[in-house]
Design a protein around this motif. Structure first.
Motif, PDB file in Angstrom:
ATOM      1  N   SER A   5       0.820  -1.211   0.000  1.00 33.18           N
ATOM      2  CA  SER A   5       0.000   0.000   0.000  1.00 33.18           C
ATOM      3  C   SER A   5       0.856   1.265   0.000  1.00 33.18           C
ATOM      4  CB  SER A   5      -0.911   0.017   1.229  1.00 33.18           C
ATOM      5  OG  SER A   5      -0.143   0.194   2.410  1.00 33.18           O
ATOM      6  N   GLU A   6       0.224   2.392  -0.310  1.00 33.21           N
ATOM      7  CA  GLU A   6       0.933   3.664  -0.325  1.00 33.21           C
ATOM      8  C   GLU A   6       1.494   4.007   1.050  1.00 33.21           C
ATOM      9  OE1 GLU A   6       1.815   5.653  -2.831  1.00 33.21           O
ATOM     10  OE2 GLU A   6       1.003   4.112  -4.149  1.00 33.21           O
ATOM     11  N   SER A   7       0.733   3.700   2.103  1.00 34.53           N
ATOM     12  CA  SER A   7       1.214   4.005   3.464  1.00 34.53           C
ATOM     13  C   SER A   7       2.428   3.138   3.805  1.00 34.53           C
ATOM     14  CB  SER A   7       0.099   3.788   4.488  1.00 34.53           C
ATOM     15  OG  SER A   7      -0.328   2.438   4.505  1.00 34.53           O
ATOM     16  N   GLU A   8       2.433   1.885   3.329  1.00 34.49           N
ATOM     17  CA  GLU A   8       3.582   1.006   3.571  1.00 34.49           C
ATOM     18  C   GLU A   8       4.791   1.460   2.759  1.00 34.49           C
ATOM     19  OE1 GLU A   8       1.447  -2.575   2.514  1.00 34.49           O
ATOM     20  OE2 GLU A   8       1.626  -3.321   4.560  1.00 34.49           O
ATOM     21  N   ARG A   9       4.531   1.945   1.549  1.00 34.64           N
ATOM     22  CA  ARG A   9       5.631   2.463   0.729  1.00 34.64           C
ATOM     23  C   ARG A   9       6.247   3.697   1.389  1.00 34.64           C
ATOM     24  NH1 ARG A   9       4.133   1.711  -5.712  1.00 34.64           N
ATOM     25  NH2 ARG A   9       3.273  -0.408  -5.529  1.00 34.64           N
ATOM     26  N   LYS A  10       5.405   4.489   2.010  1.00 41.09           N
ATOM     27  CA  LYS A  10       5.902   5.677   2.720  1.00 41.09           C
ATOM     28  C   LYS A  10       6.826   5.264   3.862  1.00 41.09           C
ATOM     29  CE  LYS A  10       5.857  10.127   3.968  1.00 41.09           C
ATOM     30  NZ  LYS A  10       6.448  10.081   5.312  1.00 41.09           N
ATOM     31  N   LYS A  11       6.489   4.214   4.568  1.00 41.17           N
ATOM     32  CA  LYS A  11       7.343   3.733   5.656  1.00 41.17           C
ATOM     33  C   LYS A  11       8.686   3.246   5.110  1.00 41.17           C
ATOM     34  CE  LYS A  11       3.560   2.318   8.722  1.00 41.17           C
ATOM     35  NZ  LYS A  11       2.878   1.152   9.368  1.00 41.17           N
ATOM     36  N   ASP A  66      10.687   6.338   4.221  1.00 44.58           N
ATOM     37  CA  ASP A  66      11.212   7.002   5.414  1.00 44.58           C
ATOM     38  C   ASP A  66      12.423   6.252   5.967  1.00 44.58           C
ATOM     39  OD1 ASP A  66       9.248   8.909   5.220  1.00 44.58           O
ATOM     40  OD2 ASP A  66       7.953   8.041   6.765  1.00 44.58           O
TER      41      ASP A  66
END
Length: 377
Positions: free
Chosen positions: A349-355, A358
């Motif tokens: 997911s996009e939120s996991e890609r963001k992690k 980071d």
């Protein structure tokens, strides 16, 4: 493979660069006043000195343009001596490198694409006599052995991949595609330093230069996953891939490897992750980006571990931070393991890609200071 970035990716790169550069004070045996000032803009690449003594050289780079840029130092034949990607608008960074006497070109690449805006420079004299810690000579020797082994181990796997393509074994070729790339991804900066091999084997369609024929892994990737059909032309492409990678295998032992080059190469591998793997651009058809991601990180960590005996002595806090951040990235990647490989990146997911992004940023910032930490004081 470095390729043209979309506007969205460029914007992300600019933001991450601002984050990474903040508070990044690099050390060097060269005084700041002796650094070669490189001022990049959207239409110019200005250098403060076109002639400087060979040896340890520090480049102080400032991007005054509106686009994310990258800076290269090229030897004749576009052999990459050193580089730095993802330099955001209004940000600065520094690059420590060992430059031999000779003629070079410094290139600024607004938008991180194309031939770049170039300035001819020269390094004069024999340079400062090497006063390396013997541990650094050992690190270079061991790294040279490592990159040769990666090339040697890659060829048999690529041969199996090519054989599957030539047998029109679609599913078999798909299974062998990602494993065939691991050795390359671990040592990509060394391969790219030759200038002519990377565009033949690892270029993406949007990274092609005008008139360039598309060959290599990603051309075959498109056939396997998008068109889902292997053609006679693909058989020829498989043979060409083997031929080009044998050239890499033969030449990798001649690469000019230095401690600062190893350190800068480790940072380049993290740049590869941030601009290609985290975004999903690298393996856009197969979605095997996490395999490449892992290969890049492993290659960067190998360079760091070989340099660590000196880096930890010169900058113990940096070594401590790098140990912490490499462990954090490894732990995060392990969450996406599936069997002997990783989950398909289109399921992340996009939120996991963001992690993931980071975590890469948190590692890239201290890694950008590794070259300065191995320069003998």
């Amino acid at each position: 493979m470095r390729a043209a970035r979309t506007p969205v990716v460029a914007a992300i790169s600019a933001l991450t660069t601002i984050t990474a550069v903040a508070g990044c004070a690099q050390k060097s045996d060269a005084k700041d006043s002796d650094a070669i000032q490189v001022t990049a803009s959207d239409s110019a690449c200005e250098v403060s000195k076109t002639s400087f003594p060979a040896g340890h050289v520090k480049f102080a780079v400032e991007n005054k343009g509106s686009k994310v840029t990258e800076v290269y130092v090229y030897a004749p034949g576009d052999r990459i001596v050193t580089e730095r990607e993802n330099i955001g608008p209004g940000t600065s960074t520094s690059i420590n490198a060992e430059i031999k006497a000779g003629s070079y070109e410094i290139a600024c690449k607004p938008g991180m694409k194309g031939h770049g805006i170039r300035q001819k420079v020269s390094a004069t004299g024999k340079g400062k006599p090497a006063q390396r810690d013997p541990k650094l000579d050992k690190a270079v020797a061991e790294y040279r052995t490592y990159v040769q082994k990666q090339a040697d181990d890659t060829l048999p796997t690529v041969q199996k991949f090519a054989d599957a393509v030539k047998k029109d074994d679609l599913e078999g070729a798909k299974k062998l595609y990602a494993p065939s790339r691991i050795g390359w991804e671990r040592t990509e900066p060394v391969a790219e330093s030759f200038g002519d091999i990377d565009p033949k084997v690892d270029v993406r369609e949007d990274g092609l230069e005008k008139g360039q024929k598309w060959t290599g892994w990603h051309r075959l990737e498109k056939s396997l996953w998008q068109t889902k059909k292997i053609t006679a032309a693909d058989h020829d492409l498989a043979d060409q891939l083997i031929k080009d990678l044998k050239d890499w295998q033969k030449r990798v032992g001649t690469a000019d490897i230095t401690p600062t080059g190893m350190a800068n190469g480790a940072k380049e591998l993290l740049d590869e992750v941030q601009t290609g793997k985290v975004t999903g651009e690298e393996e856009r058809y197969s979605h095997t980006d996490l395999v490449d991601f892992k290969g890049n990180v492993e290659g960067a960590e190998t360079s760091y571990k070989l340099l660590k005996p000196v880096a930890s002595k010169n900058d113990p806090e940096l070594a401590k931070e790098l140990d912490k951040q490499f462990a954090a990235v490894g732990k995060l990647l392990d969450k996406y393991r599936k069997g002997d490989g990783f989950v398909s990146y289109d399921t992340v997911s996009e939120s996991e890609r963001k992690k993931l992004s980071d975590a890469v940023n948190a590692l890239a910032e201290p890694l950008s200071r590794l070259a300065a930490a191995v320069v003998t004081k």
